[in-house]
Design an enzyme around this catalytic site. Sequence first.
Site, PDB file in Angstrom:
ATOM      1  N   HIS A  65      40.438  15.759 -10.314  1.00 18.97           N
ATOM      2  CA  HIS A  65      40.590  14.316 -10.168  1.00 18.97           C
ATOM      3  C   HIS A  65      41.890  13.993  -9.431  1.00 18.97           C
ATOM      4  CE1 HIS A  65      37.574  12.991 -13.503  1.00 18.97           C
ATOM      5  NE2 HIS A  65      37.032  12.967 -12.306  1.00 18.97           N
ATOM      6  N   ASP A  67      44.311  11.854  -9.636  1.00 23.46           N
ATOM      7  CA  ASP A  67      45.609  11.628 -10.282  1.00 23.46           C
ATOM      8  C   ASP A  67      46.266  12.922 -10.739  1.00 23.46           C
ATOM      9  OD1 ASP A  67      43.440  11.683 -12.146  1.00 23.46           O
ATOM     10  OD2 ASP A  67      44.706  10.840 -13.715  1.00 23.46           O
ATOM     11  N   HIS A 141      35.072  17.125 -19.805  1.00 27.01           N
ATOM     12  CA  HIS A 141      35.595  15.936 -19.124  1.00 27.01           C
ATOM     13  C   HIS A 141      34.627  15.372 -18.082  1.00 27.01           C
ATOM     14  CE1 HIS A 141      38.448  13.037 -17.729  1.00 27.01           C
ATOM     15  NE2 HIS A 141      38.690  13.642 -16.573  1.00 27.01           N
TER      16      HIS A 141
END
Length: 306
Positions: A65, A67, A141
Amino acid sequence: MEVTFFGTSAGLPTKERNTQAIALNLEPYSNSIWLFDVGEGTQHQILHHSIKLGKVDHIFITHMHGDHIFGLPGLLTSRSFQGGENKPLTLIGPKGIQQYVETTLSLSESHLNYPITYIEIDERLDYHHDGFTVHAEILNHGITSYGYRLETPTTPGTIDVESLKSIGLEPGPEYQEVKMNDTFEFNGKIYQSDQFKGNAKSGPIVAIFGDTKPCHNEHIIAKDADVMVHEATYIEGEKTLANSYHHSHIDDVFELMRQANVKQSLITHMSNRYTKEYIDEVYNELKNTTDTPNFTFVNDFDSFKI
């Protein structure tokens, strides 16, 4: 050792928090820095600290991801000009991390002056380096995300000087042989070194998690950890909302701490909708609850001795 946080926000940066990045200083075991995730702006955050990119020799990525990885290409490029020339780097992460880095560097015509060794994890990892053992397990996740368990080197037991003197071995260079080896020779006789040393001391266990909702493999990573770094994207409200987005609620973290016998938890990756003042309020409320485990909500640039 010391862990420092360069980004503690979830998903988006805020005026107070950058996106995810953690540095682990390995001293006194090694003169190296290991990074865990490199969110956008990480290299700028590091400029406000004494850490030097040339000392970073390992980077571990939990998942792909943005971030957690958008700062990686820039940091790798800057390392070439900030003490990293000819210093090899090992980059460990999920499948696709090598393609992401090499494609970005190629399209931007960026060139590194040091080699990178890529290790892409397939389900789990067991990695050994300079006495450290790193074990990784897949989490839950939605996309592939990993937790890393670091077991630090064992420190040999202290030399029992009086015991060595009793066999006639006076203090000197030979004591190092006794300290570092299983056996040693003196006056033609072989001795077991353990008879002349105190008990060896195991180093601390550190668990660093990527984003996840509760799952079985968390317990493997966290078991008996001295320090656990874990996300709590949600620090209030119902757990079902957090878990529906494949994230953890603070209550999930506390339950993991209790079940896995974790001594201390450093909580990061908090939703960008929480202000610092609100987080402080929640912290004080939780700390005043008698059964709350040992935890801290971390801020950017916070450092903790391990």
